[in-house]
Design a protein around this motif. Structure first.
Motif, PDB file in Angstrom:
ATOM      1  N   HIS A 180      42.091  31.460  39.573  1.00  0.00           N
ATOM      2  CA  HIS A 180      40.998  31.975  38.747  1.00  0.00           C
ATOM      3  C   HIS A 180      39.664  31.898  39.491  1.00  0.00           C
ATOM      4  O   HIS A 180      38.820  32.798  39.359  1.00  0.00           O
ATOM      5  CB  HIS A 180      40.921  31.213  37.434  1.00  0.00           C
ATOM      6  CG  HIS A 180      42.006  31.566  36.467  1.00  0.00           C
ATOM      7  ND1 HIS A 180      43.220  30.921  36.463  1.00  0.00           N
ATOM      8  CD2 HIS A 180      42.076  32.515  35.495  1.00  0.00           C
ATOM      9  CE1 HIS A 180      43.981  31.442  35.516  1.00  0.00           C
ATOM     10  NE2 HIS A 180      43.323  32.406  34.923  1.00  0.00           N
ATOM     11  N   LYS A 183      39.569  34.775  41.855  1.00  0.00           N
ATOM     12  CA  LYS A 183      39.376  36.037  41.129  1.00  0.00           C
ATOM     13  C   LYS A 183      37.915  36.216  40.746  1.00  0.00           C
ATOM     14  O   LYS A 183      37.334  37.296  40.947  1.00  0.00           O
ATOM     15  CB  LYS A 183      40.254  36.059  39.885  1.00  0.00           C
ATOM     16  CG  LYS A 183      40.105  37.331  39.059  1.00  0.00           C
ATOM     17  CD  LYS A 183      41.005  37.295  37.831  1.00  0.00           C
ATOM     18  CE  LYS A 183      40.822  38.563  36.995  1.00  0.00           C
ATOM     19  NZ  LYS A 183      41.683  38.539  35.782  1.00  0.00           N
ATOM     20  N   ILE A 189      42.868  38.859  43.620  1.00  0.00           N
ATOM     21  CA  ILE A 189      43.866  38.688  42.568  1.00  0.00           C
ATOM     22  C   ILE A 189      45.212  38.454  43.239  1.00  0.00           C
ATOM     23  O   ILE A 189      45.736  39.331  43.927  1.00  0.00           O
ATOM     24  CB  ILE A 189      43.931  39.920  41.658  1.00  0.00           C
ATOM     25  CG1 ILE A 189      42.566  40.164  41.010  1.00  0.00           C
ATOM     26  CG2 ILE A 189      45.014  39.757  40.596  1.00  0.00           C
ATOM     27  CD1 ILE A 189      42.483  41.446  40.214  1.00  0.00           C
ATOM     28  N   ASP A 229      47.092  38.723  48.138  1.00  0.00           N
ATOM     29  CA  ASP A 229      46.277  39.330  47.092  1.00  0.00           C
ATOM     30  C   ASP A 229      46.644  40.792  46.891  1.00  0.00           C
ATOM     31  O   ASP A 229      47.645  41.281  47.429  1.00  0.00           O
ATOM     32  CB  ASP A 229      44.791  39.170  47.402  1.00  0.00           C
ATOM     33  CG  ASP A 229      44.322  40.027  48.580  1.00  0.00           C
ATOM     34  OD1 ASP A 229      45.144  40.762  49.181  1.00  0.00           O
ATOM     35  OD2 ASP A 229      43.124  39.950  48.912  1.00  0.00           O
TER      36      ASP A 229
END
Length: 260
Positions: A180, A183, A189, A229
């Protein structure tokens, strides 16, 4: 799906990239939470495609993956069904999940403590696996997760500092996972990981972790992983240690034993 009626699906906004993965992730979540008493048959592909606002090709690709993983059964002339054995699996090796949820799924209360957070410089192995020059600064974050007060999982994450404009604060590290934080701060991500699994005694574990003496077991299950990612960049190099007295993984394998 709305979680009550197998024949109905909630229409969800889907990303235009990796649609089959998004559909697959939602189907897995639905399968894990469904009540077999309400039935295990899935709607036809065209109905799922309509409700997800994607093509049947996308639906079929997601279902193909789920069939290969043993989560669904396709029965000719009858339809597609959730494998009832899949509903009995609480801690699956696939997909990779958050550690506290994994501990809760195993039937224990979960919490964690940060053991260390420091800035280091990459050696040859870290550089090779994260595809960064030797000597690149990176953060090392080590957490110890507890199952009913017993040490159950140790997680060590290594992330290049270049992904952050400033050092993550202790409050962030205690409230958010590294996924998180990446992100929110870097737009990374995490989509997949590649892991190598081995059993390891505590003597060898000591070379990786400061928590080896806390594990209350003689050996651990160790995952060496590289996390990628949305742009297929290696972002996190992690090492995970599991006390199998508390965390045991299950999976269904589709057999492929008839090829010459």
């Amino acid at each position: 799906f709305n979680g009550k009626d197998v024949g109905e699906m909630e229409i969800l906004p889907m990303e235009k990239v990796n649609l089959s993965n998004s559909v697959k992730a939602y189907l897995i979540k639905y399968i894990r939470g469904m009540d077999a008493k309400l039935g295990t048959k899935l709607p036809p592909e065209n109905e799922m495609a309509k409700n997800f606002s994607v093509s049947r090709v996308t639906i079929r690709r997601a279902l193909d993956d789920l069939e290969k993983e043993g989560l669904i059964l396709r029965i000719h002339g009858k339809g597609t069904f959730v494998n009832p054995d899949a509903l009995q699996i609480k801690t699956s090796l696939l997909p990779g999940g958050e550690f506290r949820q994994l501990i809760r799924d195993s039937g224990y209360e979960a919490k964690f403590e940060i053991q260390r957070f420091e800035k280091l410089f990459s050696d040859g192995e870290v550089s090779r696996k994260l595809e960064i020059p030797v000597g690149t600064p990176y953060y090392l974050l080590e957490k110890l997760y507890f199952a009913d007060q017993h040490p159950a999982i140790v997680s060590i994450d290594r992330v290049p500092c270049d992904y952050f404009n400033q050092d993550p604060e202790s409050e962030e590290l205690n409230e958010l996972s590294i996924f998180h934080i990446l992100k929110h701060k870097a737009g990374c991500i995490i989509k997949r990981d590649k892991i190598e699994i081995e059993t390891m005694d505590l003597v060898k574990m000591k070379h990786y972790s400061r928590c080896s003496e806390k594990m209350e077991c003689s050996s651990v299950l160790c995952f060496h992983g590289i996390n990628y990612d949305q742009n297929n960049r290696p972002v996190i190099l992690d090492t995970e240690f599991y006390n199998t007295d508390y965390i045991r993984f299950n999976m269904i394998r589709v057999k492929d034993v008839y090829k010459d």
